[in-house]
Design an enzyme around this catalytic site. Sequence first.
Site, mmCIF file in Angstrom:
data_model
loop_
_atom_site.group_PDB
_atom_site.id
_atom_site.type_symbol
_atom_site.label_atom_id
_atom_site.label_comp_id
_atom_site.label_asym_id
_atom_site.label_seq_id
_atom_site.Cartn_x
_atom_site.Cartn_y
_atom_site.Cartn_z
ATOM 1 N N GLN A 1 -16.293 -7.779 -39.104
ATOM 2 C CA GLN A 1 -15.418 -7.261 -38.056
ATOM 3 C C GLN A 1 -16.007 -7.494 -36.677
ATOM 4 O O GLN A 1 -15.289 -7.757 -35.712
ATOM 5 C CB GLN A 1 -15.161 -5.764 -38.269
ATOM 6 C CG GLN A 1 -14.319 -5.451 -39.498
ATOM 7 C CD GLN A 1 -13.000 -6.191 -39.503
ATOM 8 O OE1 GLN A 1 -12.805 -7.099 -40.321
ATOM 9 N NE2 GLN A 1 -12.105 -5.844 -38.616
ATOM 10 N N HIS B 1 -15.050 -10.586 -34.526
ATOM 11 C CA HIS B 1 -13.725 -10.704 -33.924
ATOM 12 C C HIS B 1 -13.771 -10.681 -32.405
ATOM 13 O O HIS B 1 -13.100 -11.466 -31.737
ATOM 14 C CB HIS B 1 -12.834 -9.535 -34.387
ATOM 15 C CG HIS B 1 -12.030 -9.810 -35.615
ATOM 16 N ND1 HIS B 1 -10.954 -10.652 -35.639
ATOM 17 C CD2 HIS B 1 -12.153 -9.335 -36.874
ATOM 18 C CE1 HIS B 1 -10.439 -10.687 -36.862
ATOM 19 N NE2 HIS B 1 -11.155 -9.904 -37.620
ATOM 20 N N GLU C 1 -9.086 1.758 -38.525
ATOM 21 C CA GLU C 1 -8.118 0.708 -38.857
ATOM 22 C C GLU C 1 -8.368 0.236 -40.289
ATOM 23 O O GLU C 1 -7.436 0.154 -41.099
ATOM 24 C CB GLU C 1 -8.285 -0.451 -37.882
ATOM 25 C CG GLU C 1 -7.379 -1.643 -38.161
ATOM 26 C CD GLU C 1 -7.722 -2.843 -37.300
ATOM 27 O OE1 GLU C 1 -6.880 -3.751 -37.211
ATOM 28 O OE2 GLU C 1 -8.824 -2.885 -36.716
ATOM 29 N N HIS C 2 -9.604 -0.092 -40.602
ATOM 30 C CA HIS C 2 -10.012 -0.474 -41.953
ATOM 31 C C HIS C 2 -11.089 0.502 -42.413
ATOM 32 O O HIS C 2 -12.082 0.692 -41.704
ATOM 33 C CB HIS C 2 -10.612 -1.879 -41.989
ATOM 34 C CG HIS C 2 -9.797 -2.924 -41.304
ATOM 35 N ND1 HIS C 2 -10.025 -3.311 -39.995
ATOM 36 C CD2 HIS C 2 -8.772 -3.676 -41.754
ATOM 37 C CE1 HIS C 2 -9.163 -4.256 -39.662
ATOM 38 N NE2 HIS C 2 -8.383 -4.507 -40.699
ATOM 39 N N ASP D 1 -7.273 -8.967 -44.804
ATOM 40 C CA ASP D 1 -6.910 -9.785 -43.643
ATOM 41 C C ASP D 1 -6.047 -10.972 -44.043
ATOM 42 O O ASP D 1 -5.203 -11.431 -43.263
ATOM 43 C CB ASP D 1 -8.177 -10.307 -42.957
ATOM 44 C CG ASP D 1 -8.914 -9.231 -42.185
ATOM 45 O OD1 ASP D 1 -8.300 -8.200 -41.872
ATOM 46 O OD2 ASP D 1 -10.107 -9.432 -41.893
ATOM 47 N N HIS E 1 31.505 24.287 -29.989
ATOM 48 C CA HIS E 1 31.045 23.790 -31.277
ATOM 49 C C HIS E 1 31.709 24.565 -32.408
ATOM 50 O O HIS E 1 32.216 23.993 -33.385
ATOM 51 C CB HIS E 1 29.517 23.939 -31.405
ATOM 52 C CG HIS E 1 28.737 22.912 -30.651
ATOM 53 N ND1 HIS E 1 28.837 22.741 -29.292
ATOM 54 C CD2 HIS E 1 27.816 22.000 -31.084
ATOM 55 C CE1 HIS E 1 28.030 21.764 -28.903
ATOM 56 N NE2 HIS E 1 27.384 21.302 -29.980
#
Length: 434
Positions: free
Chosen positions: A262, A265, A331-332, A365, A424
């Site tokens: 990771q 990235h 996220e992961h 991924d 109503h």
Amino acid sequence: MLSRIDLRDRDLTARELLEVVPRADLDVSHAVEVVTPIIADVRERGADALREYAARFDGVELDQIRVPADRIEAALESQDPAVLDAIREAITRVRAFHEATVPPPVEIEVAPGARLAQRWVPVGRVGLYVPGGLAVYPSSVVMNVVAAQAAGVESIAVATPPQRECGGEPHPTILAACALLGVDEVYAAGGAQAIAMLAYGAEDLCDPVDIITGPGNVYVAAAKRAVNGVVGIDAEAGPTEIAIIADDTADPEFVAADLLSQAEHDPLAGSVLITHDEHLAERVEEALGRRADDTKHLARTKEALTGVQSAVILTSSIDQSIQVADAYGAEHLEIHTRDADEVASRIRSAGAVFIGPYSPVPLGDYMAGSNHVLPTGGTARFASGLNTTSFLKAIQYIRYDQAALAEIGHKVIALANAEDLPAHGQAVQARLEG
């Protein structure tokens, strides 16, 4: 290399945990100020503005913003057959999973003659953004397009930055993925200007969409925030992140390799190890340092691993590790523990959970079949990853017959009067009298 956060013998509240977990420093609000005039300009001048921003930000002079269909198909010829085979396999698995997760319609009778139903209806048109900065992401094409197709979306537009080394066209691997998915509406447009084009349309070029999805840098996230409400968006994607819960059964080489995967990235990527085994942490740190020295993208990897967003978090128990993971909302999230399935079942906040030593994040991924467009920055505490419902609207249907309305009409009138909305109640009373 990784900083340490020692939570052993500390009984933290949920609020305190949110404050102590590591985060990247990302100022989307400032980026909104930067992109707002760009969005306004594209909305006003359309294709002319897009060309000017392509020259300024991408260094290309665009002859055509929309990529011709024959160029999309031609991209298949330039690709390594092994890469095309991998993309096809990813499409197959992602499609199988997403088609299986389309929610079914519901219809019930809550009382005799009183029927309710809910149908999931796809939006008419979506815009899918595929980034093109530090890497090439055909996998993002697969994740976004397949989810939309599985939901039943009929009109799909893809926007991705033009590449100077490709003569102003998007990267051919991106185009090849679009070709394999049957997408022939592709625009060489990136950044905030692409988001503006998708949201507002551009005369004689691109029709506006209903929803925009897909990851991007901080300016793409800011642009999505700016147009949210004009169109729907999936999320404001931030830098990628991984958290790993590990105990003494974990393989330190596996854990180190996954943290590193990771970190390559982005310099802002987060890599977090959560463990109650200090000896494991030391072994992972040793393996991580050794592996980082041999990695291709050394500069950005080391910047990510030494940044404030990455850390080893030492806990007193597996229970505290789970609490920390839920506060972090990764996220992961990988689980490298004994009874990994049981630990995974206790997780409440994660974009996706990867269970056991042979389910690394890179599998998700590319090829697992799950979606890799996931919530970042702790938003997994309340948000979901991209899925078919991202492109679906739930519409409710109500059908009461005369007797069913008569049975509860007086209760509707009572509530209407309690809210001081007598008309109503009168709308119901007119039917009861009739």
